[in-house]
Scaffold this motif. Structure first.
Motif, PDB file in Angstrom:
ATOM      1  N   MET A  20      -1.798 -64.986  37.384  1.00 52.53           N
ATOM      2  CA  MET A  20      -2.992 -64.153  37.534  1.00 52.53           C
ATOM      3  C   MET A  20      -3.606 -64.314  38.926  1.00 52.53           C
ATOM      4  O   MET A  20      -4.072 -63.338  39.523  1.00 52.53           O
ATOM      5  N   PHE A  21      -3.627 -65.542  39.453  1.00 53.24           N
ATOM      6  CA  PHE A  21      -4.160 -65.745  40.799  1.00 53.24           C
ATOM      7  C   PHE A  21      -3.323 -64.983  41.823  1.00 53.24           C
ATOM      8  O   PHE A  21      -3.860 -64.372  42.748  1.00 53.24           O
ATOM      9  N   TYR A  22      -1.998 -65.008  41.669  1.00 47.84           N
ATOM     10  CA  TYR A  22      -1.143 -64.234  42.569  1.00 47.84           C
ATOM     11  C   TYR A  22      -1.440 -62.743  42.436  1.00 47.84           C
ATOM     12  O   TYR A  22      -1.544 -62.027  43.440  1.00 47.84           O
ATOM     13  N   ALA A  23      -1.586 -62.254  41.219  1.00 46.83           N
ATOM     14  CA  ALA A  23      -1.863 -60.831  41.008  1.00 46.83           C
ATOM     15  C   ALA A  23      -3.221 -60.441  41.592  1.00 46.83           C
ATOM     16  O   ALA A  23      -3.344 -59.395  42.241  1.00 46.83           O
ATOM     17  N   CYS A  24      -4.238 -61.283  41.386  1.00 47.13           N
ATOM     18  CA  CYS A  24      -5.572 -60.988  41.933  1.00 47.13           C
ATOM     19  C   CYS A  24      -5.547 -60.962  43.459  1.00 47.13           C
ATOM     20  O   CYS A  24      -6.151 -60.081  44.079  1.00 47.13           O
ATOM     21  N   SER A  25      -4.852 -61.922  44.076  1.00 45.84           N
ATOM     22  CA  SER A  25      -4.812 -61.961  45.538  1.00 45.84           C
ATOM     23  C   SER A  25      -4.016 -60.781  46.090  1.00 45.84           C
ATOM     24  O   SER A  25      -4.341 -60.252  47.155  1.00 45.84           O
ATOM     25  N   ALA A  26      -2.989 -60.335  45.368  1.00 46.76           N
ATOM     26  CA  ALA A  26      -2.186 -59.194  45.818  1.00 46.76           C
ATOM     27  C   ALA A  26      -2.926 -57.869  45.640  1.00 46.76           C
ATOM     28  O   ALA A  26      -2.619 -56.894  46.314  1.00 46.76           O
ATOM     29  N   SER A  27      -3.923 -57.854  44.768  1.00 53.50           N
ATOM     30  CA  SER A  27      -4.615 -56.591  44.475  1.00 53.50           C
ATOM     31  C   SER A  27      -5.864 -56.376  45.319  1.00 53.50           C
ATOM     32  O   SER A  27      -6.593 -55.417  45.108  1.00 53.50           O
ATOM     33  N   THR A  28      -6.109 -57.265  46.263  1.00 55.77           N
ATOM     34  CA  THR A  28      -7.294 -57.113  47.112  1.00 55.77           C
ATOM     35  C   THR A  28      -6.892 -57.079  48.581  1.00 55.77           C
ATOM     36  O   THR A  28      -5.875 -57.660  48.969  1.00 55.77           O
ATOM     37  N   ASP A  29      -7.702 -56.421  49.369  1.00 56.50           N
ATOM     38  CA  ASP A  29      -7.499 -56.403  50.815  1.00 56.50           C
ATOM     39  C   ASP A  29      -8.278 -57.529  51.498  1.00 56.50           C
ATOM     40  O   ASP A  29      -8.165 -57.719  52.704  1.00 56.50           O
ATOM     41  N   GLU A  30      -9.079 -58.238  50.716  1.00 53.36           N
ATOM     42  CA  GLU A  30      -9.883 -59.329  51.263  1.00 53.36           C
ATOM     43  C   GLU A  30      -8.980 -60.456  51.752  1.00 53.36           C
ATOM     44  O   GLU A  30      -7.994 -60.791  51.109  1.00 53.36           O
ATOM     45  N   LEU A  31      -9.332 -61.048  52.880  1.00 48.40           N
ATOM     46  CA  LEU A  31      -8.569 -62.165  53.423  1.00 48.40           C
ATOM     47  C   LEU A  31      -9.263 -63.499  53.181  1.00 48.40           C
ATOM     48  O   LEU A  31      -8.689 -64.558  53.430  1.00 48.40           O
ATOM     49  N   SER A  32     -10.512 -63.427  52.733  1.00 51.56           N
ATOM     50  CA  SER A  32     -11.246 -64.654  52.421  1.00 51.56           C
ATOM     51  C   SER A  32     -12.085 -64.407  51.175  1.00 51.56           C
ATOM     52  O   SER A  32     -12.176 -63.300  50.682  1.00 51.56           O
ATOM     53  N   GLY A  33     -12.705 -65.474  50.710  1.00 52.82           N
ATOM     54  CA  GLY A  33     -13.473 -65.396  49.469  1.00 52.82           C
ATOM     55  C   GLY A  33     -12.719 -66.114  48.367  1.00 52.82           C
ATOM     56  O   GLY A  33     -11.609 -66.605  48.565  1.00 52.82           O
ATOM     57  N   ASP A  34     -13.340 -66.187  47.216  1.00 52.44           N
ATOM     58  CA  ASP A  34     -12.751 -66.921  46.100  1.00 52.44           C
ATOM     59  C   ASP A  34     -12.316 -65.989  44.986  1.00 52.44           C
ATOM     60  O   ASP A  34     -12.928 -64.942  44.761  1.00 52.44           O
ATOM     61  N   ILE A  35     -11.287 -66.408  44.290  1.00 52.38           N
ATOM     62  CA  ILE A  35     -10.919 -65.797  43.017  1.00 52.38           C
ATOM     63  C   ILE A  35     -11.342 -66.818  41.976  1.00 52.38           C
ATOM     64  O   ILE A  35     -10.998 -68.002  42.066  1.00 52.38           O
ATOM     65  N   ASN A  36     -12.140 -66.382  41.014  1.00 51.26           N
ATOM     66  CA  ASN A  36     -12.679 -67.277  39.995  1.00 51.26           C
ATOM     67  C   ASN A  36     -12.332 -66.706  38.627  1.00 51.26           C
ATOM     68  O   ASN A  36     -12.825 -65.647  38.261  1.00 51.26           O
ATOM     69  N   ILE A  37     -11.476 -67.387  37.898  1.00 55.20           N
ATOM     70  CA  ILE A  37     -11.069 -66.925  36.577  1.00 55.20           C
ATOM     71  C   ILE A  37     -11.725 -67.822  35.530  1.00 55.20           C
ATOM     72  O   ILE A  37     -11.557 -69.041  35.550  1.00 55.20           O
ATOM     73  N   GLN A  38     -12.491 -67.187  34.635  1.00 56.78           N
ATOM     74  CA  GLN A  38     -13.153 -67.910  33.563  1.00 56.78           C
ATOM     75  C   GLN A  38     -12.148 -68.214  32.456  1.00 56.78           C
ATOM     76  O   GLN A  38     -11.422 -67.329  32.012  1.00 56.78           O
ATOM     77  N   LEU A  39     -12.144 -69.446  32.017  1.00 52.75           N
ATOM     78  CA  LEU A  39     -11.213 -69.907  30.999  1.00 52.75           C
ATOM     79  C   LEU A  39     -12.007 -70.509  29.840  1.00 52.75           C
ATOM     80  O   LEU A  39     -12.708 -71.497  30.023  1.00 52.75           O
ATOM     81  N   PRO A  40     -11.927 -69.906  28.645  1.00 49.52           N
ATOM     82  CA  PRO A  40     -12.650 -70.496  27.516  1.00 49.52           C
ATOM     83  C   PRO A  40     -11.995 -71.807  27.082  1.00 49.52           C
ATOM     84  O   PRO A  40     -10.777 -71.936  27.080  1.00 49.52           O
ATOM     85  N   ILE A  41     -12.830 -72.758  26.743  1.00 49.32           N
ATOM     86  CA  ILE A  41     -12.366 -74.073  26.288  1.00 49.32           C
ATOM     87  C   ILE A  41     -12.749 -74.226  24.822  1.00 49.32           C
ATOM     88  O   ILE A  41     -13.919 -74.095  24.467  1.00 49.32           O
ATOM     89  N   ASN A  42     -11.766 -74.498  23.988  1.00 52.89           N
ATOM     90  CA  ASN A  42     -12.000 -74.680  22.558  1.00 52.89           C
ATOM     91  C   ASN A  42     -12.745 -75.990  22.336  1.00 52.89           C
ATOM     92  O   ASN A  42     -12.191 -77.071  22.527  1.00 52.89           O
ATOM     93  N   MET A  43     -13.981 -75.895  21.925  1.00 51.90           N
ATOM     94  CA  MET A  43     -14.809 -77.083  21.755  1.00 51.90           C
ATOM     95  C   MET A  43     -14.469 -77.858  20.482  1.00 51.90           C
ATOM     96  O   MET A  43     -14.887 -78.996  20.325  1.00 51.90           O
ATOM     97  N   ARG A  44     -13.699 -77.252  19.585  1.00 55.02           N
ATOM     98  CA  ARG A  44     -13.321 -77.953  18.352  1.00 55.02           C
ATOM     99  C   ARG A  44     -12.468 -79.194  18.642  1.00 55.02           C
ATOM    100  O   ARG A  44     -12.438 -80.120  17.840  1.00 55.02           O
TER     101      ARG A  44
END
Length: 183
Positions: A20-44
């Motif tokens: 997903m990080f590769y896909a996000c970076s390939a889909s933008t023209d931005e050369l800087s900035g962050d890609i931030n992917i939210q990941l749910p954590i099972n609290m159980r």
């Protein structure tokens, strides 16, 4: 999928995050900035519970675009962040903060709370992350049911701002990766 992830010393979730990080970076023209992917954590896994409702908190896996390099480096960074941000202590801190916030505003009338909450969510909310990824993992059913199931889908609803959400689920030997978009 599990074998490929293991060959990189990663979990399936970390491996899919890498893609997903590769896909996000390939889909933008931005050369800087962050890609931030939210990941749910099972609290159980930290607090055993038999609730039917979701019992999860999120951690953000954040990587600067310019630091997305080799698969090994990227996976190492993803694994490090998951271990650091999704441990019991960090999740407990997040729960405590949420409880304290709710407690501190409980006496404020709803007519005042609602517009303020919408304004704060509009300024922060979805804008602080690029997308969401949730992996339900392997779903098992009794054998007599499995003979009737070829695969399963798991789709997250897309958000208003981000317009994109990703999910994965495995049933039998089939992993389904879903991308939900507002369009």
């Amino acid at each position: 999928l599990r074998e490929v992830a293991k060959s990189y010393g990663a979990t399936v979730t970390a491996y899919l995050l890498m893609q997903m990080f590769y896909a996000c970076s390939a889909s933008t023209d931005e050369l800087s900035g962050d890609i931030n992917i939210q990941l749910p954590i099972n609290m159980r896994k930290f607090y055993p519970s038999k609730t039917v409702r979701n019992f999860s908190m999120y951690c953000g896996i954040r990587i600067p675009i310019e630091k997305i390099g080799s698969k090994e480096e990227l996976l190492s960074e993803i694994n490090t962040q998951i271990l650091k941000k999704a441990d019991k202590e960090k999740m407990r801190e997040m729960i405590t903060s949420a409880v304290n916030l709710v407690s501190s505003i409980r006496l404020i009338p709803l007519a005042i709370k609602q517009p303020i909450a919408k304004m704060i969510y509009g300024m922060l909310g979805e804008k602080i992350y690029t997308t969401t990824f949730s992996n339900l993992g392997v779903v098992r059913f009794p054998d007599e049911l499995m003979e009737h199931i070829d695969y399963m889908d798991f789709c997250l609803g897309a958000q208003v701002t981000n317009r994109l959400a990703c999910a994965a689920i495995t049933c039998g030997n089939v992993t389904t990766f879903s991308i939900s978009k507002m369009t």
